[in-house]
Design a protein around this motif. Structure first.
Motif, PDB file in Angstrom:
ATOM      1  N   LEU A  83       0.845  -1.191   0.000  1.00 19.24           N
ATOM      2  CA  LEU A  83       0.000   0.000   0.000  1.00 19.24           C
ATOM      3  C   LEU A  83       0.887   1.249   0.000  1.00 19.24           C
ATOM      4  CD1 LEU A  83      -2.582  -1.113   2.714  1.00 19.24           C
ATOM      5  CD2 LEU A  83      -3.068  -0.739   0.292  1.00 19.24           C
ATOM      6  N   PRO A  84       0.410   2.339  -0.579  1.00 20.33           N
ATOM      7  CA  PRO A  84       1.206   3.575  -0.553  1.00 20.33           C
ATOM      8  C   PRO A  84       1.494   4.007   0.887  1.00 20.33           C
ATOM      9  CG  PRO A  84      -0.668   3.802  -2.030  1.00 20.33           C
ATOM     10  CD  PRO A  84      -0.847   2.513  -1.291  1.00 20.33           C
ATOM     11  N   GLU A  85       2.682   4.548   1.108  1.00 18.89           N
ATOM     12  CA  GLU A  85       3.039   5.013   2.448  1.00 18.89           C
ATOM     13  C   GLU A  85       2.232   6.238   2.851  1.00 18.89           C
ATOM     14  OE1 GLU A  85       7.198   5.432   3.301  1.00 18.89           O
ATOM     15  OE2 GLU A  85       7.680   3.638   2.149  1.00 18.89           O
ATOM     16  N   ASN A  86       2.011   7.145   1.911  1.00 18.77           N
ATOM     17  CA  ASN A  86       1.285   8.381   2.219  1.00 18.77           C
ATOM     18  C   ASN A  86      -0.122   8.304   1.624  1.00 18.77           C
ATOM     19  OD1 ASN A  86       0.298  10.930   2.648  1.00 18.77           O
ATOM     20  ND2 ASN A  86       2.139  11.985   1.940  1.00 18.77           N
ATOM     21  N   MET A  87      -1.095   8.076   2.482  1.00 17.41           N
ATOM     22  CA  MET A  87      -2.480   7.954   2.030  1.00 17.41           C
ATOM     23  C   MET A  87      -3.136   9.312   1.780  1.00 17.41           C
ATOM     24  SD  MET A  87      -3.416   4.756   1.753  1.00 17.41           S
ATOM     25  CE  MET A  87      -3.008   3.122   2.310  1.00 17.41           C
ATOM     26  N   ASP A  88      -2.408  10.396   2.024  1.00 13.16           N
ATOM     27  CA  ASP A  88      -2.935  11.744   1.770  1.00 13.16           C
ATOM     28  C   ASP A  88      -2.673  12.202   0.342  1.00 13.16           C
ATOM     29  OD1 ASP A  88      -3.862  12.006   4.382  1.00 13.16           O
ATOM     30  OD2 ASP A  88      -1.955  12.841   5.082  1.00 13.16           O
ATOM     31  N   GLU A  89      -1.956  11.402  -0.425  1.00 18.89           N
ATOM     32  CA  GLU A  89      -1.618  11.752  -1.802  1.00 18.89           C
ATOM     33  C   GLU A  89      -2.320  10.802  -2.764  1.00 18.89           C
ATOM     34  OE1 GLU A  89       2.612  11.683  -2.179  1.00 18.89           O
ATOM     35  OE2 GLU A  89       2.877  13.403  -0.841  1.00 18.89           O
ATOM     36  N   PRO A  90      -2.489  11.221  -4.027  1.00 25.00           N
ATOM     37  CA  PRO A  90      -3.099  10.313  -5.013  1.00 25.00           C
ATOM     38  C   PRO A  90      -2.296   9.029  -5.171  1.00 25.00           C
ATOM     39  CG  PRO A  90      -2.991  12.555  -5.871  1.00 25.00           C
ATOM     40  CD  PRO A  90      -2.198  12.543  -4.588  1.00 25.00           C
ATOM     41  N   VAL A  91      -3.003   7.951  -5.445  1.00 20.67           N
ATOM     42  CA  VAL A  91      -2.355   6.664  -5.701  1.00 20.67           C
ATOM     43  C   VAL A  91      -1.469   6.835  -6.941  1.00 20.67           C
ATOM     44  CG1 VAL A  91      -2.763   4.239  -6.295  1.00 20.67           C
ATOM     45  CG2 VAL A  91      -4.325   5.419  -4.738  1.00 20.67           C
ATOM     46  N   PRO A  92      -0.209   6.376  -6.878  1.00 24.29           N
ATOM     47  CA  PRO A  92       0.647   6.495  -8.070  1.00 24.29           C
ATOM     48  C   PRO A  92       0.018   5.800  -9.271  1.00 24.29           C
ATOM     49  CG  PRO A  92       1.900   5.708  -6.179  1.00 24.29           C
ATOM     50  CD  PRO A  92       0.452   5.703  -5.778  1.00 24.29           C
ATOM     51  N   SER A  93       0.433   6.185 -10.454  1.00 26.15           N
ATOM     52  CA  SER A  93      -0.047   5.546 -11.681  1.00 26.15           C
ATOM     53  C   SER A  93       1.162   5.017 -12.428  1.00 26.15           C
ATOM     54  CB  SER A  93      -0.817   6.559 -12.534  1.00 26.15           C
ATOM     55  OG  SER A  93      -1.320   5.922 -13.685  1.00 26.15           O
ATOM     56  N   ASP A  94       1.363   3.708 -12.327  1.00 23.77           N
ATOM     57  CA  ASP A  94       2.483   3.052 -12.997  1.00 23.77           C
ATOM     58  C   ASP A  94       2.129   1.573 -13.174  1.00 23.77           C
ATOM     59  OD1 ASP A  94       3.012   1.799 -10.476  1.00 23.77           O
ATOM     60  OD2 ASP A  94       4.359   3.428  -9.911  1.00 23.77           O
ATOM     61  N   ARG A  95       3.108   0.764 -13.572  1.00 22.96           N
ATOM     62  CA  ARG A  95       2.832  -0.659 -13.833  1.00 22.96           C
ATOM     63  C   ARG A  95       2.455  -1.436 -12.586  1.00 22.96           C
ATOM     64  NH1 ARG A  95       7.696  -2.886 -17.278  1.00 22.96           N
ATOM     65  NH2 ARG A  95       8.672  -2.343 -15.316  1.00 22.96           N
TER      66      ARG A  95
END
Length: 144
Positions: A83-95
Motif C-alpha cells: 500500500l502507498p506510504e502516504n495515504m494523503d496523496e493520489p495513488v501512483p499511476s504506474d505498472r
C-alpha cells in the motif's frame, strides 16, 4: 414568499455542505463498513496465462474518477507492491498501480510466469484513498 425562498436556499446549502466542508488535500470520509475484495482470483491459486481480475465492493458505490458523490470511489489494483506510504496523496499511476478510473470492476491482466501479489485499494474522485483507507487483503498466486 420570502420564507419559501430562504427555506429553499437553506436546503440547497445543506445538500452541498459535505462538498464545501472538504478542504483541498483533505481525505474523503469512508462509509461505515465499506469493504473491497477479490471475486477472482483467489489467494493461493495457480493461473495459466492472462486472466481476468474481478473486483468487489460492499457498502459503497463505484463511480468514475472526478465523480463527486458521497460514499463512492473507484478501484486501484496494486501488483507486487505494498500500500502507498502516504495515504494523503493520489495513488501512483504506474505498472504496479493500475487505475480503474472509468469505474471498471474487472480487467484482463497479463503477468510474467512466477509468484505475484495483488491488492485492491479504493480511492475517491481525485485518486486519494478514503479516511480510513479501504483496501483488500493482499493475495498471492502463481502464474505458469
Amino acid at each position: 414568499m420570502r420564507k419559501i425562498i430562504l427555506l429553499m436556499l437553506s436546503a440547497a446549502l445543506l445538500a452541498f455542505m459535505p462538498a464545501l466542508a472538504r478542504t483541498p488535500g483533505a481525505r474523503t470520509p469512508a462509509p461505515d463498513n465499506a469493504q473491497v475484495y477479490f471475486i477472482w482470483p483467489s489467494d493461493g491459486m495457480t493461473i495459466h496465462g492472462a486472466f481476468w481480475v474481478r473486483m468487489g465492493l460492499r457498502n459503497m458505490g463505484v463511480a468514475p474518477k472526478g465523480t463527486d458523490i458521497a460514499n463512492t470511489g473507484h478501484h486501484h489494483l496494486l501488483i507486487d507492491t505494498d500500500l502507498p506510504e502516504n495515504m494523503d496523496e493520489p495513488v501512483p499511476s504506474d505498472r504496479k498501480h493500475l487505475h480503474f478510473g472509468a469505474g471498471e470492476t474487472e480487467a484482463r491482466i497479463e503477468l510474467p510466469p512466477g509468484r505475484h501479489t495483488l491488492q485492491l485499494l479504493v480511492a475517491d474522485k481525485d485518486h486519494i484513498p478514503h479516511d480510513p483507507p479501504i483496501y483488500s487483503k493482499k493475495i498471492t498466486f502463481t502464474v505458469r
